[in-house]
Design an enzyme around this catalytic site. Structure first.
Site, PDB file in Angstrom:
ATOM      1  N   ASP A 120       1.170  -0.955   0.210  1.00 59.24           N
ATOM      2  CA  ASP A 120      -0.313  -0.086   0.045  1.00 59.24           C
ATOM      3  C   ASP A 120       1.088   1.463  -0.135  1.00 59.24           C
ATOM      4  O   ASP A 120       2.194   0.733   0.666  1.00 59.24           O
ATOM      5  CB  ASP A 120      -1.073  -0.277   1.030  1.00 59.24           C
ATOM      6  CG  ASP A 120      -2.122   1.124   1.167  1.00 59.24           C
ATOM      7  OD1 ASP A 120      -2.217   2.052  -0.260  1.00 59.24           O
ATOM      8  OD2 ASP A 120      -3.441   0.850   1.899  1.00 59.24           O
TER       9      ASP A 120
HETATM   10  C1  NOJ Z   1      -4.310   4.147  -0.416  1.00 63.79           C
HETATM   11  C2  NOJ Z   1      -4.920   3.223   0.290  1.00 63.79           C
HETATM   12  O1  NOJ Z   1      -4.955   2.355   1.335  1.00 63.79           O
HETATM   13  C3  NOJ Z   1      -5.382   2.231  -0.930  1.00 63.79           C
HETATM   14  O2  NOJ Z   1      -6.422   1.364  -0.680  1.00 63.79           O
HETATM   15  C4  NOJ Z   1      -5.195   3.026  -2.468  1.00 63.79           C
HETATM   16  O3  NOJ Z   1      -5.109   1.545  -3.202  1.00 63.79           O
HETATM   17  C5  NOJ Z   1      -3.837   3.261  -2.362  1.00 63.79           C
HETATM   18  N1  NOJ Z   1      -3.674   4.738  -1.384  1.00 63.79           N
HETATM   19  C6  NOJ Z   1      -3.220   4.121  -4.341  1.00 63.79           C
HETATM   20  O4  NOJ Z   1      -4.633   5.159  -3.892  1.00 63.79           O
END
Ligand code: NOJ
Length: 707
Positions: free
Chosen positions: A264
């Site tokens: 993430d």
């Molecule tokens: C952080 C988020 O937790 C995740 O779910 C998301 O896909 C990513 N950012 C990319 O935007």
């Protein structure tokens, strides 16, 4: 052949080229991106500019740049390997579907798959190769803002909905231009954060991890999901991003996941914040050795992996394994051969139709004291803060959604019934102006809700009660002797204890996407018979959280559930509305539950033998309609405490008024087994009660025995 192709590519790549493939940069200054791509330092670009993209105001994305960057990767970077572009296509692209939590209320996996197929085409046409969805976090806490992104509190429902979304995104043939790679996230246990506070600590035993949180990921792997994203949280003191056990041993080895894992956003660098790495270099070392394959946006891999390999703390063979997986997915989705944006055959008409059907089936009728549906000719009033709202109906995480296509509840009702029959106001208070209008009507639609801005990432709430002003408005309107139809547009379950007694009808409309208001209008006027069922328990008040149906048997009051063996003194032990609950304008009668065989041996179940349980459902009301028939098991005794009820099957069927239909469920090894104390998925001899009915409180049951 695929193996030879990828191995051939790997053989030609330098260590720098390989590390470049493991680096995902965010969408930033065009010149900077061109430079990094040209240098071979980029394997992927996340088409978002900030870590919490779902909360950003909608900005038109410059998709035009993608072909240019791709050309640089192919023609000017040392290895010439195409980029994979990822974007958070969470519940729609230009056409917006209901937030996933709302869509889960449809219990309609076929519709879900078809709707996500349509969305995949829209996204692929803009150059998106890869989406960061579905979110498979089983969430038992409505305070957690991200519960909107998942499919609620039940692992089985989450698994089935997740599977449908993956199949929708990825299509029948992943190499086709309109197939996009899916990402099962957030692996694992993110929704279990204490107090529902995002990014917090999750305290999960191995037993719960496997039986509650792993099941949807297991289903995603079986559905051949292309990628998995790690969760930010720790499990047993170890951040998931650095847990070789969770990422490599369980996901890759045990479940057989053959795609790649993306971190993430910033999860590698965050090991420093979590104080398990002294610096970014050590963070990169820990994550690479856990075989977290691609680093999203924080640059830790690109900065440090080369040095770490030179020093011998990360082996080049480990890097090779990670790069292999990335290339494998690029190959599997046809990106190596067709890297540029190819316009797919988008049928917007059909996207819109599917989105409307999804909204129709997501809305849940929770209460109806014989006032719905209402007649078109009846004069009604609409009040409340969502009377004219549009943007929030789309929900959080709608990066490319078109608000221009959304109708407000006011517009939908006026268009249909005419301005003579619909009196409007949006005040949250009983002003003189509202009073003046209200005396002309018997029925008042109170359209209230929460903004999409208090849902989604890092938007958590400490209370989920309706705001005082809304409760007051409802009470005052009821005190005028009006019939109150509450239309509730929330991203999460709201606590209705105080207000619900003053509502004659409750329609839980969620943030159901582009067509929320039209679906509400169709249901209120009886053009559509509601069929949504709750994917998450509705608590009476915030203090009841966590409250979920699949609770284990209690030591002092074994055969109760919803915690009725462990009560609060100041609150009823039952929820406001249970999991699986939802009314229709018609009534379905359940009878003749029957199992073909009373017992089957463990060996037979292992070999694929199943219990076949049937039940007759009759539509005894005057409307035709859809019903979600739900099948729950209750393990009467086992080596571990087991939930008193567990959903193990559901079927959504349409039955005409006066007609009946037989529904059959099959329960076998997968449904009756569980992960035991030795982390083995096993089945134990013993008895089970199988309940089939309208929600998790189903009464019809039959006993089966595993011998
Ligand atoms: C952080 C988020 O937790 C995740 O779910 C998301 O896909 C990513 N950012 C990319 O935007």
């Amino acid at each position: 052949m695929v193996h030879d192709k990828i191995s051939g590519l790997l053989d030609r790549m330098s260590l720098e080229d390989k590390i470049g493939q493991l680096n995902q940069i965010c969408f930033k200054d065009a010149e900077q991106m061109r430079y990094e791509v040209r240098k071979g330092r980029v394997g992927s670009i996340v088409l978002a500019g900030t870590a919490t993209a779902g909360n950003d105001e909608q900005k038109k994305m410059n998709f035009d740049l993608l072909n240019e960057l791709q050309e640089i990767a192919l023609k000017e970077s040392p290895a010439g390997i195409p980029l994979i572009f990822g974007r958070d296509v969470i519940h729609g692209h230009h056409t917006v579907l209901p937030i996933p939590l709302a869509l889960a209320a449809s219990f309609n996996t076929e519709l879900t798959k078809a709707a996500y197929r349509a969305i995949a085409k829209e996204a692929a046409s803009d150059g998106v190769h890869w989406t960061f969805a579905p979110m498979l976090d089983v969430s038992r806490d409505p305070r957690w803002g991200r519960c909107i992104e998942g499919f609620g509190e039940d692992p089985y429902l989450t698994a089935k909905m997740g599977e449908a979304v993956i199949r929708g995104f990825q299509g029948e043939n992943s190499r086709k231009a309109d197939s996009i790679a899916a990402c099962a996230k957030h692996y694992i246990g993110y929704a279990a954060v204490e107090g529902g506070r995002d990014y917090g600590k999750a305290e999960i035993s191995e037993y719960t991890l496997r039986n509650n949180y792993l099941l949807p990921f297991k289903a995603a792997v079986n559905a051949e999901v292309a990628t998995v994203m790690n969760s930010f949280n720790e499990v047993s003191g170890q951040p998931v991003a650095a847990s070789r056990y969770i990422l490599h041993d369980v996901l890759k080895d045990e479940l057989g996941f053959d795609g790649f894992i993306i971190s993430d956003w910033g999860a590698v660098a965050q090991l420093v914040n979590q104080r398990v790495a002294k610096d970014r270099k050590e963070a990169a070392m820990l994550c690479a050795n856990a075989e977290l394959d691609m680093d999203m946006a924080d640059g830790c891999y690109i900065e440090n992996l080369y040095k770490l390999v030179e020093e011998g703390t990360v082996l080049e063979t480990t890097i090779d394994k990670m790069v292999y997986r990335v290339l494998y997915i690029k190959e599997k989705f046809g990106i190596l051969d067709n890297p540029y944006i190819c316009k797919c055959d988008i049928d917007y008409e059909s996207s819109l139709k599917l989105s409307k059907e999804c909204a129709d089936e997501s809305v849940v009728l929770l209460k109806n004291n014989d006032i719905l549906p209402i007649d078109k000719s009846e004069k009604i009033a609409i009040v409340g803060n969502f009377t004219h709202e549009k943007r929030s109906l789309l929900g959080s995480w709608t990066l490319d959604g078109d608000v221009g296509m959304v109708k407000s509840i006011a517009e939908a009702f006026v268009d249909y019934a005419g301005s003579n029959n619909v009196v409007l106001s949006q005040s949250e208070y009983l002003t003189d102006e509202i009073l003046f209008h209200l005396h002309k009507v018997d029925t008042v639609v109170i359209a209230i809700g929460e903004s999409h801005r208090v849902t989604g990432e890092n938007n958590c709430l400490s209370k989920i009660e309706l705001p005082e002003a809304q409760v007051e408005l409802i009470k005052q309107i009821k005190a005028l002797g009006k019939k109150v139809v509450a239309v509730l547009c929330f991203g999460r379950p709201a606590a209705l204890e105080e207000a619900e007694p003053y509502m004659d009808a409750v329609l839980y409309a969620w943030h159901s996407g582009t067509f929320t208001a039209l679906s509400v209008k169709d249901i209120v006027y009886g053009l559509i018979n509601p069929s949504g069922k709750l994917p998450m328990t509705m608590p009476r008040n915030t203090g009841q959280i966590p409250i979920y149906y699949n609770y284990p048997a209690m030591p002092r009051n074994g055969m109760s559930y919803y915690g009725t063996g462990s009560n609060y003194l100041d609150c009823m032990s039952t929820p406001m509305y249970p999991f699986g609950y939802g009314l229709s304008y018609t009534e379905f009668e359940y009878s003749d539950i029957n199992c073909e065989k009373d017992d089957i041996s463990v060996d037979e179940l292992r070999r694929g033998e199943k219990f076949r349980i049937s039940i007759m459902i009759k539509n005894i009301g005057k409307y035709s309609g859809k019903e979600t028939v739900q099948c729950y098991i209750s393990d009467l005794y086992a080596s571990m405490t087991r939930p008193l009820r567990e959903l193990k099957g559901f079927k959504k069927i349409f039955i005409e008024s006066g007609k009946k239909e037989k529904v059959i469920f099959e329960l076998g090894f997968e449904e009756l087994g569980f992960y035991n104390a030795n982390t083995e998925f096993n089945i134990e001899p013993g008895e089970f009660d199988v309940y089939i009915g309208k929600d998790c409180t189903a009464k019809s049951s039959v006993r089966i025995t595993v011998v």
